[in-house]
Write a protein that holds these residues in place. Sequence first.
Motif, mmCIF file in Angstrom:
data_model
loop_
_atom_site.group_PDB
_atom_site.id
_atom_site.type_symbol
_atom_site.label_atom_id
_atom_site.label_comp_id
_atom_site.label_asym_id
_atom_site.label_seq_id
_atom_site.Cartn_x
_atom_site.Cartn_y
_atom_site.Cartn_z
ATOM 1 N N GLN A 7 -0.434 1.697 9.034
ATOM 2 C CA GLN A 7 -1.643 1.035 8.548
ATOM 3 C C GLN A 7 -2.292 0.212 9.639
ATOM 4 O O GLN A 7 -1.624 -0.231 10.580
ATOM 5 N N LEU A 27 -4.997 3.155 5.632
ATOM 6 C CA LEU A 27 -3.606 3.540 5.417
ATOM 7 C C LEU A 27 -3.451 4.992 5.843
ATOM 8 O O LEU A 27 -4.328 5.812 5.566
ATOM 9 N N ARG A 68 0.856 -1.177 0.000
ATOM 10 C CA ARG A 68 0.000 0.000 0.000
ATOM 11 C C ARG A 68 0.894 1.229 0.000
ATOM 12 O O ARG A 68 1.942 1.228 0.650
ATOM 13 N N ARG A 77 1.984 -4.839 3.647
ATOM 14 C CA ARG A 77 0.956 -5.254 4.593
ATOM 15 C C ARG A 77 1.457 -6.343 5.525
ATOM 16 O O ARG A 77 1.164 -6.349 6.709
#
Length: 124
Positions: A71, A76, A33, A52
């Motif tokens: 996150q 996020l 992300r 992640r």
Amino acid sequence: ARPVESGGGSVQTGGSLRLSCDVSEYTRSDYCRGWFRQTPGREREWVADIYRRDGTESHADSVQGRSTISQDENTLFLQLNNMHPEDTGMYYCAAALKGLWGSCQSAVATFRNWGQGTQVTVSS
């Protein structure tokens, strides 16, 4: 679904902002992300990313030392401190599955399902 960014605003030089992005469509552990930004007339610029699975993160030189990416399962975040006018732009988040050999930066660069973004303006 497209990501939904929020948290932008106007700050003065030296100020801080915390951006958020709903990434609930991208929760698999092998997702990268990231955050990008864009100003009119310029290409979208990678800012930072995070894996992640283990939280490994990378930051562009332009924000290194001033940015924190974090996150939880569905959201996020990007914290920017000591902001400069050069940080002005529309900020977007992105997500992509990490390839077997590639980096998260190269993965998120393939993202095309952009949301509306959140505008950040830093005044001098």
